[in-house]
Design an enzyme around this catalytic site. Structure first.
Site, PDB file in Angstrom:
ATOM      1  N   HIS A 153       0.859  -1.187   0.000  1.00 41.32           N
ATOM      2  CA  HIS A 153       0.000   0.000   0.000  1.00 41.32           C
ATOM      3  C   HIS A 153       0.893   1.234   0.000  1.00 41.32           C
ATOM      4  CE1 HIS A 153      -3.808  -1.949   0.340  1.00 41.32           C
ATOM      5  NE2 HIS A 153      -3.604  -2.455   1.555  1.00 41.32           N
ATOM      6  N   CYS A 173      -0.633   2.378  -4.354  1.00 47.81           N
ATOM      7  CA  CYS A 173      -1.424   3.577  -4.579  1.00 47.81           C
ATOM      8  C   CYS A 173      -0.592   4.800  -4.183  1.00 47.81           C
ATOM      9  CB  CYS A 173      -2.705   3.532  -3.742  1.00 47.81           C
ATOM     10  SG  CYS A 173      -3.876   2.264  -4.289  1.00 47.81           S
TER      11      CYS A 173
END
Length: 493
Positions: A331, A375
């Site tokens: 992430h 992301c």
């Protein structure tokens, strides 16, 4: 620059394998007892100075040695380049054809072939355990089992193992026999039938070393030639050139391709898990192993552990390696990635910066490639129709040289991952490396294809079509072209 300072600078880029290679190539130039006592390249350079082969006014022998061991990037420190040296070697060589042939064999012998050859040669275990093939050849030469005019034993054994290696020996025998006949004819000496032993002509004779018809046949396997290779005849006084050729490709000819570090995070303390990431890690491992990298995979790493991994690889000696690759699957947020503890790690200062020339000297001048699947924000990219004359904006350039950062998405936006098939970006990257490397395509061309494929994918959410746009940024000074692998990649079932 003073000669000693120049030699010191060159030595700082050479590893132990380079040193062993240089010693082997200099066996006909430096007495064996002196070679045995040497502990570093500087000692070898010093002996070449004492013998008069290397001086402030003539770096030719050093250029030849660096060329032969594949350290072509260091030639710029001598104000020359590999094409210029290659052209010069048509007229003058310090290293004999015999020594070059053996070295080329060692460079192109796989571990499996080495085991077969040493078994068939029946070499005592104490002389072959934990030895490189270069050391095996050194032993055979030292004990008189092979010599400049007698490589029959080696030829017979190699012929049982590898046709490619056998062809190199046959080429050597053919060329040395041709050279001997030419010398005898030029000297108006009678030629016996069969021809005289090639031992009659020493590789150190001036006449031998200056034969212009001698064809250059030693070329590093896996090296991708630049467009200037075919223009070698345009060089004038090659070793005195002060203007380097515009080489377009990073060297990929050292002992090892390099490390590929894969950090794969799936489970997080305060974030959703990342199902499908194992598929990405598996594909990356398979493809970069196929490309010749030493792949190291780290699963479920906290932020501090990620930083420690970067520091560990920063401290490694990359002298014998062509480049460095780091793939991070996790992430993230703008300009940072997360450890499994949800703590951020800054991409520039903690991932890329440790490998800058000032912090990782052995990677200076070599490509450092970072592929980050994470992301970079929470925004979603919509879809837009474009006109034919739409202008594409340019990417930002990081400060560090020789760096490529392949981001799965542009700053501020999310990227997509299939829970079974993996992420759009990493799957496209691996697939296109597999398809385009064998065609000789460079990494930027491959990433452009990746950009196109990912940008064409769609995710539909509440009637809205959402897109993803990867973003490579780079300060590469040349093309990164991976040598074509010698074996097909293993397909997943």
């Amino acid at each position: 620059m003073a000669l000693n300072q120049l030699l010191f600078n060159i030595d700082s880029y050479l590893g132990q394998d380079d040193f062993e290679s240089l010693k082997f190539l200099c066996m006909d130039l430096i007495p064996f007892k002196k070679l045995e006592k040497m502990q570093s390249c500087l000692h070898l350079f010093d002996e070449l100075q004492k013998s008069g082969d290397l001086s402030e006014d003539d770096y030719s022998i050093l250029a030849e040695l660096l060329y032969l061991i594949g350290q072509h990037s260091l030639l710029r420190m001598l104000k020359t380049n590999r094409n210029a040296v290659k052209e010069t070697l048509r007229e003058k060589k310090y290293v004999s054809m015999y020594r070059r042939m053996l070295f080329e064999l060692s460079e192109n012998t796989t571990k499996e072939d080495q085991n077969s050859i040493t078994y068939l040669l029946n070499i005592p275990n104490k002389f072959k355990e934990n030895k490189s093939f270069l050391e095996i050849l050194f032993y055979l030469d030292k004990t008189g089992n092979i010599s400049e005019d007698n490589v029959d034993i080696l030829e017979n054994v190699v012929g049982e193992v590898s046709q490619e290696l056998l062809n190199k020996i046959k080429t050597y025998k053919k060329e040395t026999a041709t050279t001997t006949l030419e010398l005898l004819e030029n000297a108006n000496l009678p030629v016996s039938d069969p021809p005289l032993s090639i031992q009659a002509v020493s590789s150190t004779d001036t006449e031998y070393n200056n034969i212009e018809s001698l064809r250059e046949h030693v070329e590093v396997i896996h090296e991708v030639p630049s467009e200037t290779d075919v223009e070698a005849e345009n060089y004038i006084s090659p070793l005195s050139l002060h203007e380097e050729s515009k080489s377009e490709v990073y060297p990929m000819n050292r002992k090892h391709r390099g490390y590929c570090v894969i950090i794969n995070n799936s489970e997080f303390i305060r974030s959703n898990s990342r199902p499908g990431t194992e598929k990405d890690a598996e594909e990356l491992d398979k493809v970069f192993t196929w490309l010749g990298f030493d792949v190291v995979v780290y699963n479920e790493q906290k932020a501090k552990q990620i930083c420690n991994i970067m520091e560990d690889f920063q401290m490694k000696d990359h002298s014998d390696r062509d480049c460095f690759v780091c793939c991070i699957l996790t992430h993230g947020q703008s300009k940072a990635i997360f450890g499994t503890d949800n703590e951020p790690v800054n991409i520039k200062s903690s991932i890329v910066s440790p490998f800058s020339p000032s912090k990782c000297k052995s990677l200076a001048g070599k490509p450092k490639l970072f592929f980050i699947q994470a992301c970079q924000g929470k925004s979603e990219q919509g879809s837009h129709f474009i006109e034919e004359d739409a202008v594409v904006t340019t990417n930002t350039i990081p400060e560090e040289a020789d760096v490529l950062i392949g981001m799965s998405t542009v700053d501020g936006y999310i990227s997509y991952r299939h829970i079974e098939n993996g992420t759009w970006y990493i799957q496209a990257l691996c697939a296109n490396l597999e398809k385009m490397v064998p065609k000789g395509e460079d990494i930027l061309s491959i990433l452009i294809k990746v950009n196109k494929e990912v940008s064409e994918k769609e995710h539909k959410k509440k009637g809205t079509i959402l897109k993803q746009m990867p973003e490579p940024s780079y300060t590469l000074r040349m093309k990164v072209v991976f040598p074509i692998p010698t074996s097909d990649i293993v397909k997943g079932q």
